[in-house]
Write a protein that holds these residues in place. Structure first.
Motif, short mmCIF file in Angstrom:
data_model
loop_
_atom_site.label_atom_id
_atom_site.label_comp_id
_atom_site.label_asym_id
_atom_site.label_seq_id
_atom_site.Cartn_x
_atom_site.Cartn_y
_atom_site.Cartn_z
N LEU A 195 33.43 40.32 34.80
CA LEU A 195 34.82 40.10 34.40
C LEU A 195 35.02 40.31 32.90
O LEU A 195 35.91 39.71 32.30
CB LEU A 195 35.26 38.69 34.79
CG LEU A 195 35.25 38.38 36.29
CD1 LEU A 195 35.55 36.90 36.51
CD2 LEU A 195 36.25 39.25 37.04
N LYS A 226 38.51 40.28 30.99
CA LYS A 226 39.48 39.60 31.83
C LYS A 226 39.71 38.17 31.32
O LYS A 226 38.81 37.54 30.76
CB LYS A 226 39.01 39.54 33.29
CG LYS A 226 38.69 40.89 33.90
CD LYS A 226 39.91 41.80 33.97
CE LYS A 226 39.57 43.12 34.67
NZ LYS A 226 40.75 44.02 34.71
N THR A 227 40.92 37.68 31.54
CA THR A 227 41.26 36.31 31.14
C THR A 227 41.60 35.49 32.37
O THR A 227 42.32 35.95 33.26
CB THR A 227 42.47 36.31 30.18
OG1 THR A 227 42.13 37.01 28.99
CG2 THR A 227 42.87 34.88 29.82
N ALA A 228 41.06 34.28 32.42
CA ALA A 228 41.28 33.38 33.56
C ALA A 228 41.69 32.00 33.09
O ALA A 228 41.23 31.53 32.05
CB ALA A 228 40.01 33.29 34.41
N ALA A 252 34.15 36.52 31.70
CA ALA A 252 35.58 36.31 31.52
C ALA A 252 35.88 35.43 30.31
O ALA A 252 35.06 34.62 29.88
CB ALA A 252 36.19 35.68 32.77
N GLU A 255 47.20 39.04 28.14
CA GLU A 255 46.95 39.31 29.55
C GLU A 255 46.48 38.05 30.28
O GLU A 255 45.92 37.14 29.66
CB GLU A 255 45.87 40.39 29.70
CG GLU A 255 46.27 41.76 29.18
CD GLU A 255 45.16 42.78 29.38
OE1 GLU A 255 45.43 43.83 29.99
OE2 GLU A 255 44.03 42.52 28.92
N HIS A 281 44.62 37.56 34.15
CA HIS A 281 44.17 38.23 35.36
C HIS A 281 43.90 37.28 36.53
O HIS A 281 44.04 37.67 37.68
CB HIS A 281 42.92 39.05 35.07
CG HIS A 281 43.09 40.03 33.95
ND1 HIS A 281 42.76 39.71 32.64
CD2 HIS A 281 43.58 41.29 33.94
CE1 HIS A 281 43.03 40.76 31.87
NE2 HIS A 281 43.53 41.72 32.62
N ILE A 282 43.51 36.05 36.21
CA ILE A 282 43.17 35.08 37.26
C ILE A 282 43.78 33.73 36.91
O ILE A 282 43.55 33.19 35.83
CB ILE A 282 41.64 34.92 37.39
CG1 ILE A 282 40.98 36.27 37.71
CG2 ILE A 282 41.30 33.89 38.46
CD1 ILE A 282 39.46 36.24 37.58
N SER A 323 49.59 42.17 33.84
CA SER A 323 48.13 42.29 33.80
C SER A 323 47.55 42.81 35.11
O SER A 323 46.34 42.88 35.26
CB SER A 323 47.52 40.91 33.50
OG SER A 323 48.09 40.31 32.37
N SER A 366 46.01 41.40 39.45
CA SER A 366 45.72 40.02 39.08
C SER A 366 45.88 39.15 40.32
O SER A 366 46.37 39.60 41.35
CB SER A 366 46.66 39.55 37.97
OG SER A 366 48.01 39.71 38.36
N GLU A 385 40.69 42.10 47.37
CA GLU A 385 41.59 42.70 46.38
C GLU A 385 42.95 43.07 46.96
O GLU A 385 43.96 43.03 46.26
CB GLU A 385 40.93 43.94 45.78
CG GLU A 385 39.81 43.61 44.81
CD GLU A 385 39.14 44.85 44.23
OE1 GLU A 385 39.46 45.96 44.71
OE2 GLU A 385 38.31 44.70 43.32
#
Length: 324
Positions: free
Chosen positions: A32, A35-37, A59, A113, A115-116, A161, A164, A276
């Motif tokens: 990840l 990616k940002t969660a 992440a 962004e 993403h999760i 983003s 996501s 996905e």
């Protein structure tokens, strides 16, 4: 006497071993990086394990927690064990709508962004009806209303983003939430129910929210699914003063999954390539699972959404979906 005790011990061990071996495990090796969660309620339990796994995959993880001091210790521990220095703590109390709005605005203002989004925070229902400062029933506010508002406020960022996803941690407890009255979610017209019924009536909205959100997000690249973690040995049952909760907590400690195993379905929905293109489903043990009849009711899901909008005073500026 000793034979009886030995039999009980063997039974407990057998249940634990069989249950754990049958539990689903996320097999995805997906990384990840970049990616940002966000994981709510990630200072302990399933949330902590989820955040740790996402961090190991590279992440940038935001721990959204009520107790920032406790969460910071967890963040430091995650950084130490994973080597990921992109672990941050922000204050969020999902039972407090002002806290939710403040947190969401800060995310919108500072994050490019997202993403999760893992909506994990939750509590066991108190034995007596308790209202928040917003006049909402505490369990419903913590487990549903707060996450409903948070998700709506962050939808635009999630859409920008895409691809996501939103992961809503529910429970098979939603089967006990039958006869949900969506125009009386704060128990103003009916008696406050038992602990299990109250808890179930907050977990059913998690599933219904997922169903309606999936429809509203169709074609945007934002997916959403809900899940049952299973019986997990976490501290949630030890946060109340009820003897029954302590008893369940003790049984879970002896027979249930540990927190890492309990987080597997959450992690699976957050990262697996297998999901996905799946949205609006309910999972358990990393696969689509059976849900209650009420949880399949599209009309009920739509009505719950409308009542939730009113309960959290969702403004036009908060609308980031294809309204109907």
């Amino acid at each position: 006497m000793w034979l009886w005790i030995t039999g009980i011990i063997c039974f407990i061990v057998a249940v634990r071993v069989i249950y754990n071996r049958r539990s689903g495990v996320c097999t995805s090796k997906k990384l990840l990086d970049g990616k940002t969660a966000i994981v709510t309620g990630s200072s302990a339990g399933i949330g902590k394990e989820t955040a740790s796994d996402l961090a190991r995959r590279g992440a940038r993880v935001i721990l959204a927690c009520r107790n920032v001091q406790k969460a910071q210790k967890v963040a430091d521990d995650i950084t130490g064990t994973t080597g990921n220095g992109q672990i941050f703590v922000k204050q969020l109390d999902t039972s407090d709508l002002a806290s939710v709005r403040k947190f969401a605005k800060e995310i919108i203002d500072t994050e490019k962004e997202l993403h999760i989004l893992v909506n994990n925070a939750g509590i066991v229902a108190p034995s007596v009806k308790t209202l928040t400062s917003d006049g909402l029933e505490l369990t419903m506010a913590t487990n549903h209303f707060g996450h409903f508002l948070l998700t709506n406020m962050l939808l635009d960022l999630l859409k920008k983003s895409a691809p996501s996803g939103v992961v809503n941690v529910s429970s098979d407890g939603h089967f006990f939430g039958k006869n949900l009255v969506v125009d009386d979610l704060n128990y103003e017209k009916r008696p406050y129910p038992s602990t299990f019924a109250c808890f179930g009536q907050t977990k059913l909205p998690n599933v219904l929210f997922t169903v309606e959100l999936a429809e509203r997000m169709e074609g945007t690249g934002v997916t959403t699914n809900s899940l049952h973690s299973g019986a997990v040995n976490t501290e949630i049952f030890f946060k109340t003063n009820k003897i029954t909760d302590y008893m369940f907590g003790f049984l879970f400690k002896l027979m249930a999954k540990d927190e890492a195993l309990g987080a597997q379905t959450t992690i699976h929905l957050a990262v697996s390539e297998d999901v996905e293109n799946i949205s609006g489903e309910y999972f358990a043990d990393c696969k689509i699972a059976k849900r209650s009849e009420q949880a399949k009711d599209r009309g009920l899901a739509k009505k719950l959404w409308e009542m939730s909008e009113m309960a959290v005073s969702l403004t036009q500026e908060d609308h980031h979906y294809a309204g109907k």
